[in-house]
Scaffold this active site. Sequence first.
Site, PDB file in Angstrom:
ATOM      1  N   SER A   6       0.839  -1.197   0.000  1.00  0.00           N
ATOM      2  CA  SER A   6       0.000   0.000   0.000  1.00  0.00           C
ATOM      3  C   SER A   6       0.872   1.245   0.000  1.00  0.00           C
ATOM      4  CB  SER A   6      -0.914   0.016   1.223  1.00  0.00           C
ATOM      5  OG  SER A   6      -1.519   1.293   1.319  1.00  0.00           O
ATOM      6  N   HIS A  30      -1.046  -1.351  -4.321  1.00  0.00           N
ATOM      7  CA  HIS A  30      -2.318  -0.991  -3.682  1.00  0.00           C
ATOM      8  C   HIS A  30      -2.355   0.524  -3.504  1.00  0.00           C
ATOM      9  CE1 HIS A  30      -5.818  -1.931  -1.101  1.00  0.00           C
ATOM     10  NE2 HIS A  30      -5.437  -0.867  -0.417  1.00  0.00           N
ATOM     11  N   ASP A  32      -4.657   3.726  -2.283  1.00  0.00           N
ATOM     12  CA  ASP A  32      -5.811   4.096  -1.461  1.00  0.00           C
ATOM     13  C   ASP A  32      -6.329   5.471  -1.854  1.00  0.00           C
ATOM     14  OD1 ASP A  32      -6.047   1.860   0.502  1.00  0.00           O
ATOM     15  OD2 ASP A  32      -3.953   2.386   0.850  1.00  0.00           O
ATOM     16  N   MET A  34      -9.192   8.221  -1.140  1.00  0.00           N
ATOM     17  CA  MET A  34     -10.142   8.612  -0.085  1.00  0.00           C
ATOM     18  C   MET A  34     -10.719   9.983  -0.407  1.00  0.00           C
ATOM     19  SD  MET A  34      -8.027   7.452   3.286  1.00  0.00           S
ATOM     20  CE  MET A  34      -6.988   5.980   3.291  1.00  0.00           C
ATOM     21  N   HIS A  63      -8.056   1.034  -4.426  1.00  0.00           N
ATOM     22  CA  HIS A  63      -9.022   0.836  -3.329  1.00  0.00           C
ATOM     23  C   HIS A  63      -9.773   2.142  -3.119  1.00  0.00           C
ATOM     24  CE1 HIS A  63      -9.484  -0.147   1.294  1.00  0.00           C
ATOM     25  NE2 HIS A  63     -10.643  -0.094   0.660  1.00  0.00           N
ATOM     26  N   MET A  65     -12.102   4.366  -1.328  1.00  0.00           N
ATOM     27  CA  MET A  65     -12.832   4.634  -0.080  1.00  0.00           C
ATOM     28  C   MET A  65     -13.553   5.950  -0.276  1.00  0.00           C
ATOM     29  SD  MET A  65      -9.857   3.286   2.456  1.00  0.00           S
ATOM     30  CE  MET A  65      -8.676   3.365   1.114  1.00  0.00           C
ATOM     31  N   MET A 134     -11.424  -5.722   5.155  1.00  0.00           N
ATOM     32  CA  MET A 134     -10.691  -4.725   5.953  1.00  0.00           C
ATOM     33  C   MET A 134     -10.448  -5.275   7.353  1.00  0.00           C
ATOM     34  SD  MET A 134     -10.087  -2.249   3.906  1.00  0.00           S
ATOM     35  CE  MET A 134      -9.232  -1.275   5.156  1.00  0.00           C
ATOM     36  N   ASP A 170      -6.625  -6.200   4.248  1.00  0.00           N
ATOM     37  CA  ASP A 170      -6.014  -4.864   4.268  1.00  0.00           C
ATOM     38  C   ASP A 170      -6.146  -4.244   5.656  1.00  0.00           C
ATOM     39  OD1 ASP A 170      -5.134  -2.301   3.684  1.00  0.00           O
ATOM     40  OD2 ASP A 170      -6.805  -1.809   2.348  1.00  0.00           O
TER      41      ASP A 170
HETATM   42  C1  DX5 Z   1      -6.451   1.997   5.185  1.00  0.00           C
HETATM   43  C2  DX5 Z   1      -5.979   1.564   3.837  1.00  0.00           C
HETATM   44  C3  DX5 Z   1      -4.870   0.594   3.870  1.00  0.00           C
HETATM   45  C4  DX5 Z   1      -3.623   1.099   4.567  1.00  0.00           C
HETATM   46  C5  DX5 Z   1      -2.972  -0.088   5.172  1.00  0.00           C
HETATM   47  O1  DX5 Z   1      -7.688   2.592   5.079  1.00  0.00           O
HETATM   48  O2  DX5 Z   1      -7.028   0.953   3.107  1.00  0.00           O
HETATM   49  O3  DX5 Z   1      -4.550   0.135   2.570  1.00  0.00           O
HETATM   50  O4  DX5 Z   1      -2.713   1.727   3.727  1.00  0.00           O
HETATM   51  O5  DX5 Z   1      -1.889   0.363   5.905  1.00  0.00           O
HETATM   52  P1  DX5 Z   1      -1.272  -0.537   7.058  1.00  0.00           P
HETATM   53  O6  DX5 Z   1      -0.718  -1.749   6.411  1.00  0.00           O
HETATM   54  O7  DX5 Z   1      -0.236   0.362   7.631  1.00  0.00           O
HETATM   55  O8  DX5 Z   1      -2.378  -0.841   8.026  1.00  0.00           O
HETATM   56 ZN    ZN Z   2      -6.417   0.001   1.209  1.00  0.00          ZN
END
Ligand code: DX5
Ligand code: ZN
Length: 213
Positions: A6, A30, A32, A34, A63, A65, A134, A170
């Site tokens: 990620s 990956h 993220d 948001m 991903h 969100m 998650m 994740d």
């Molecule tokens: C959190 C993200 C994850 C995050 C995971 O909302 O979806 O992908 O980057 O990070 P770690 O591995 O540090 O929990």
């Molecule tokens: Zn993620």
Amino acid sequence: MKLSPSLLSADFGILRAEARQVEPLAEYFHIDVMDGHFVPNLTIGPPVVNSLRQGLTKPFDIHLMIDYPIQYAPQFEVTQHDMITFHIEAKDEPFRAIDEIRELGCKVGISLRPITPITAVFPYLDLVDLVLVMSVEPGFGGQAFMPAAVERIEKLKNEIGDRNVIISVDGGINVKNVHDVVAAGADLIVAGSAIFKHPDRIAVMRALITAAQ
Ligand code: DX5
Ligand code: ZN
């Protein structure tokens, strides 16, 4: 098991260089995304993700969100090798979101928050390529792994049966807990801080692969 590092925990100022470091052992990157509504955090969007592509060869595991995946998914430039994952709790109807993302020509994933019953994704298993379980509340990297995810993965694995659906996990994954999630049935391991907060990213990725066995 495969790794999807990620990039959320990477240095955003040198994102491509950070991605290059982990690329040899990465199945996907990956990424993220948001929106500050679905989760109380903002990250990067389509312009950054699309320009990151140059010079990288591994596919993207995007991903989302965000509240409105149908509106924003088409802004990501994707191929058949990439994955776009949306949340079942988003404001768009999941069957429609699956169709619209599929139309883009990429793979489709569905994700769920730790509080959402794992059975909520069961109606979509014939239509998706991946379920992203998650193991932290989405929004931030570096949170502690929620052990309840292990049993949720087992239930999901059992329900998937012989369907060709990848289980991804994740949140809070590290060398101590990766074995449990893989033994439960996870195929694609997302890890952010465990990899990027370590000075030798490749060494920690190797350690994750070894610990998973
Ligand atoms: C959190 C993200 C994850 C995050 C995971 O909302 O979806 O992908 O980057 O990070 P770690 O591995 O540090 O929990
Ligand atoms: Zn993620």
